[in-house]
Design an enzyme around this catalytic site. Structure first.
Site, short mmCIF file in Angstrom:
data_model
loop_
_atom_site.label_atom_id
_atom_site.label_comp_id
_atom_site.label_asym_id
_atom_site.label_seq_id
_atom_site.Cartn_x
_atom_site.Cartn_y
_atom_site.Cartn_z
N ASN A 9 -50.34 40.73 47.30
CA ASN A 9 -49.11 41.24 47.91
C ASN A 9 -48.12 41.51 46.78
O ASN A 9 -47.55 40.59 46.22
CB ASN A 9 -48.58 40.17 48.88
N LYS A 11 -45.30 42.92 46.89
CA LYS A 11 -43.89 42.85 47.32
C LYS A 11 -43.10 44.04 46.74
O LYS A 11 -43.66 45.12 46.59
CB LYS A 11 -43.29 41.50 46.94
N HIS A 93 -44.99 38.64 57.47
CA HIS A 93 -44.76 37.83 56.27
C HIS A 93 -43.44 37.07 56.43
O HIS A 93 -42.50 37.57 57.04
CB HIS A 93 -44.69 38.74 55.03
N GLU A 95 -41.05 36.62 54.57
CA GLU A 95 -39.86 37.34 54.09
C GLU A 95 -39.40 38.36 55.13
O GLU A 95 -38.20 38.59 55.30
CB GLU A 95 -40.17 38.01 52.74
N GLU A 165 -49.29 30.63 55.32
CA GLU A 165 -48.43 30.56 54.14
C GLU A 165 -47.23 29.65 54.43
O GLU A 165 -46.25 30.08 55.04
CB GLU A 165 -47.89 31.95 53.78
N GLY A 171 -43.70 31.48 46.32
CA GLY A 171 -42.89 31.82 45.16
C GLY A 171 -42.17 30.63 44.54
O GLY A 171 -41.28 30.80 43.71
N SER A 210 -48.05 30.28 46.18
CA SER A 210 -48.22 29.80 44.80
C SER A 210 -49.67 29.56 44.40
O SER A 210 -49.98 28.62 43.65
CB SER A 210 -47.36 28.55 44.55
P1 PGA Z 1 -46.69 33.65 45.96
O1 PGA Z 1 -46.47 34.59 47.24
O2 PGA Z 1 -48.15 33.68 45.62
O3 PGA Z 1 -45.82 34.27 44.88
O4 PGA Z 1 -46.21 32.28 46.34
C1 PGA Z 1 -47.41 34.62 48.29
C2 PGA Z 1 -46.94 35.54 49.37
O5 PGA Z 1 -45.72 35.64 49.60
O6 PGA Z 1 -47.74 36.20 50.05
#
Ligand code: PGA
Length: 249
Positions: A9, A11, A93, A95, A165, A171, A210
């Site tokens: 992803n 982003k 997601h 976000e 997640e 993140g 992460s």
């Molecule tokens: P990350 O993000 O691996 O940077 O924690 C995962 C995601 O948001 O899908």
């Protein structure tokens, strides 16, 4: 046997030229025994689809509209994404849910639109730190999935992917332990099984939050973890390929 998936992803990152470089680097190192998906920013889909043409790497988008067309400024329909070679679409997601106000019903409707266009949704669920600390993880995840069961039923999960997640792990560098992740993955598979056993056996459940080359193998070794949805580590080809290798059957 479920074929593992690792989806990157990207982003809101990268220029057209850096997206092209990253896509080409990933496509140049085929990884067998795992489905590799990359999800660039929507405006880079066209360029990236050319970069990965005739390779095993698949294309995904980061969201899709619930509608097919009409007065919905800023949206992109699943049908349009399919014209650019997308096979997967990330839906719900955290976000999108927390920063852009997509509620459970909206996410479920987007999920249905992706399926209707013949694409595969990667449906994200996960609890906040507060939910986890107050013992509500399973309740929150169940409510997020229930929205889809209500709109689309459970048998559709035969054609969908779920990504667990935990919001506190995205993140942040804080990964769920393999045991914490497996507990929720098993719960999710059980929820689907209580409605449709075939779908429960077929649905691939990815872990996200992460994941990096150092922790991927341990996570992917768990019975109900069928790969990962990768953010930060998907932006460097060497790291992403190393995570893909960790998921191989
Ligand atoms: P990350 O993000 O691996 O940077 O924690 C995962 C995601 O948001 O899908």
């Amino acid at each position: 046997m479920r074929l593992p998936i690792v989806a990157g992803n990207w982003k809101l990152n990268g220029s057209r030229s850096s997206a092209t470089t990253l896509a080409r680097e990933i496509a140049a190192s085929p990884v067998a025994g795992v489905e590799v998906v990359i999800c660039p920013v929507a405006v880079h889909l066209d360029a990236v689809s050319t970069d990965i043409k005739d390779t095993a790497v698949k294309l995904g988008a980061q969201n899709a509209a619930a509608q097919e067309s009409g007065a919905f400024t800023g949206e992109i329909s699943a049908q349009m994404l399919s014209e650019y070679g997308c096979e997967y679409v990330i839906i719900g997601h955290s976000e999108r849910r927390s920063l852009f106000g997509e509620n459970e019903e909206a996410c479920a409707n987007r999920f249905s639109a992706v399926l209707a266009a013949g694409l595969t949704p990667i449906f994200c669920v996960g609890e906040s730190l507060e939910d986890r600390e107050s013992g509500n993880t399973m309740k929150v995840v169940e409510k997020q999935l229930q929205a889809v069961f209500s709109v689309a039923g459970a048998s559709v999960f035969e054609r969908a992917v779920i990504a667990y997640e935990p919001v506190w792990a995205i993140g942040t560098g804080k990964t769920a332990t393999p045991e914490q992740a497996q507990e929720v993955h098993q719960f999710i598979r059980g929820l689907v099984a209580s409605r449709d056993e075939n779908s429960a056996q077929a649905v691939r459940i990815l872990y996200g939050g992460s994941v990096n080359p150092g922790n991927a193998s341990e996570l992917f070794a768990k019975d109900d973890i069928d790969g990962g949805l990768i953010g930060g580590a998907a932006l460097k080809s060497a790291d992403f390929l190393s995570v893909c290798n960790a998921a191989r059957l």
